[in-house]
Design a protein around this motif. Sequence first.
Motif, PDB file in Angstrom:
ATOM      1  N   ARG A 115      10.948  31.333 -12.988  1.00 11.40           N
ATOM      2  CA  ARG A 115      11.793  31.958 -14.011  1.00 11.40           C
ATOM      3  C   ARG A 115      12.937  31.035 -14.432  1.00 11.40           C
ATOM      4  O   ARG A 115      13.240  30.887 -15.622  1.00 11.40           O
ATOM      5  N   THR A 120      10.530  32.408 -18.365  1.00 10.25           N
ATOM      6  CA  THR A 120       9.613  33.538 -18.491  1.00 10.25           C
ATOM      7  C   THR A 120       8.577  33.473 -17.378  1.00 10.25           C
ATOM      8  O   THR A 120       8.244  32.378 -16.890  1.00 10.25           O
ATOM      9  N   SER A 122       5.750  35.490 -17.914  1.00  9.69           N
ATOM     10  CA  SER A 122       4.630  36.132 -18.594  1.00  9.69           C
ATOM     11  C   SER A 122       3.367  35.285 -18.489  1.00  9.69           C
ATOM     12  O   SER A 122       3.401  34.067 -18.696  1.00  9.69           O
ATOM     13  N   TRP A 179       4.812  51.013 -15.392  1.00 12.72           N
ATOM     14  CA  TRP A 179       4.681  50.340 -16.690  1.00 12.72           C
ATOM     15  C   TRP A 179       4.623  51.361 -17.821  1.00 12.72           C
ATOM     16  O   TRP A 179       5.262  51.195 -18.856  1.00 12.72           O
ATOM     17  N   ALA A 183       8.792  50.347 -17.331  1.00  8.96           N
ATOM     18  CA  ALA A 183       9.221  49.255 -16.455  1.00  8.96           C
ATOM     19  C   ALA A 183       8.728  47.921 -17.000  1.00  8.96           C
ATOM     20  O   ALA A 183       7.815  47.857 -17.825  1.00  8.96           O
ATOM     21  N   GLY A 184       9.319  46.838 -16.518  1.00  7.57           N
ATOM     22  CA  GLY A 184       8.962  45.511 -17.000  1.00  7.57           C
ATOM     23  C   GLY A 184       7.509  45.173 -16.740  1.00  7.57           C
ATOM     24  O   GLY A 184       7.015  45.333 -15.610  1.00  7.57           O
ATOM     25  N   VAL A 186       5.980  42.294 -16.641  1.00 10.49           N
ATOM     26  CA  VAL A 186       5.735  41.147 -15.769  1.00 10.49           C
ATOM     27  C   VAL A 186       5.783  41.556 -14.300  1.00 10.49           C
ATOM     28  O   VAL A 186       4.896  41.217 -13.509  1.00 10.49           O
ATOM     29  N   CYS A 188       5.355  44.550 -13.078  1.00 11.58           N
ATOM     30  CA  CYS A 188       4.235  45.457 -12.810  1.00 11.58           C
ATOM     31  C   CYS A 188       2.933  44.690 -12.655  1.00 11.58           C
ATOM     32  O   CYS A 188       2.108  45.006 -11.787  1.00 11.58           O
TER      33      CYS A 188
END
Length: 272
Positions: A115, A120, A122, A179, A183-184, A186, A188
Motif C-alpha cells: 500500500r 493501492t 486493488s 462487502w 465495507a472496503g 480490497v 473483503c
Amino acid sequence: MANRSFAAPKVPEVFALFWIVKLLTTGIGETGADFMGTANLVLAGVVGVGGFFAVLWWQLRSTAYHPVRYWLTVLMVAVFGTMVADGPHVALGTPYYVDSAVYLVLLCGLLAWWRAAEGTLSVHSITTARRERFYWGTVLLTFGLGTALGDTTAENLRLGFLWSIVIFAVAIVVPLVLWRMGAGVVACFWGAYALTRPLGASVADWLAHAPDKGGLGYGTGLVTAVGLVGFAAAVGYLWWTHADEEGHHAVARAGAHRPSEEDPRDLELQTD
C-alpha cells in the motif's frame, strides 16, 4: 527485474468461477503435497519447490494474463505453501496457532508495504511488474496463513475436519456480507482469498483421510487426481471462453442490454 508496465491486469476478473477454481487449488495443494511426501520426499521437493519457482518465473516473465499460466502458478503456490506452512511446525514443534499468528503479522506487513509503495491494493491495478511481485508474495502468505488456520482448528483445537469445514464455510461468507454492506472491497477480497485455503484444504482432508482420523478414507492420491480433473476442466473452460479476462463481464452485460427494435422501451431510451 525492471518495473515493466502491462496493457491490462495480469490477474483474472473475480466472479463465481474464480472462487471455485481457487478452492480446487487449495484442496489439490493439501492432498497433493501429502501424497507426494508419503510416496517420495525427493519427488515432493522437486515438484513442490522446483515446480513452484519454475511456473512463478514463467508467470513473471510474461507480459499478459493467460488462464493456464496464472492458475498453474496458483496451483503450485498451493503445493509449495502447504510445505512452507508445515515446515515450522515439523522443524520447531510450534503449535499451528503460533504459526497462524506469525503468518498473519507477515501478511499485514506485506500489505502495508504494498500500500505504501503503490498507493493501492486493488487486484485491478496489477499492471506493473512490481505490483505483480507484491501480488504473488501476498498470495503465498495467504496460503501459509490459511494452511496454519486449518491445522489449528483440526488439530490444536481437536475439532476435526468436518467441523473445520463448517467453521470456514461460515467464515468465508462474512467478507461477502460485509462487502454487500459497504465495507472496503480490497479488504473483503483478501479476507475471502485467505479463507479459501483452510476451507478447501479441510474438505480435501476430510475426503482423503481414513475414518479413524475423521475422514471418509478415499486417499490422498484419488482426491488429488479427481481435483486435478476438475481443475483442468475449469481452467480449460476459462481458456476457451475468455470468461475471466478483465472487462469480459462488463462487455457481456452491455451487449445483453443493447437497444433492439423488438423492445420499444430500448428504442425510447435510445431516443432519449
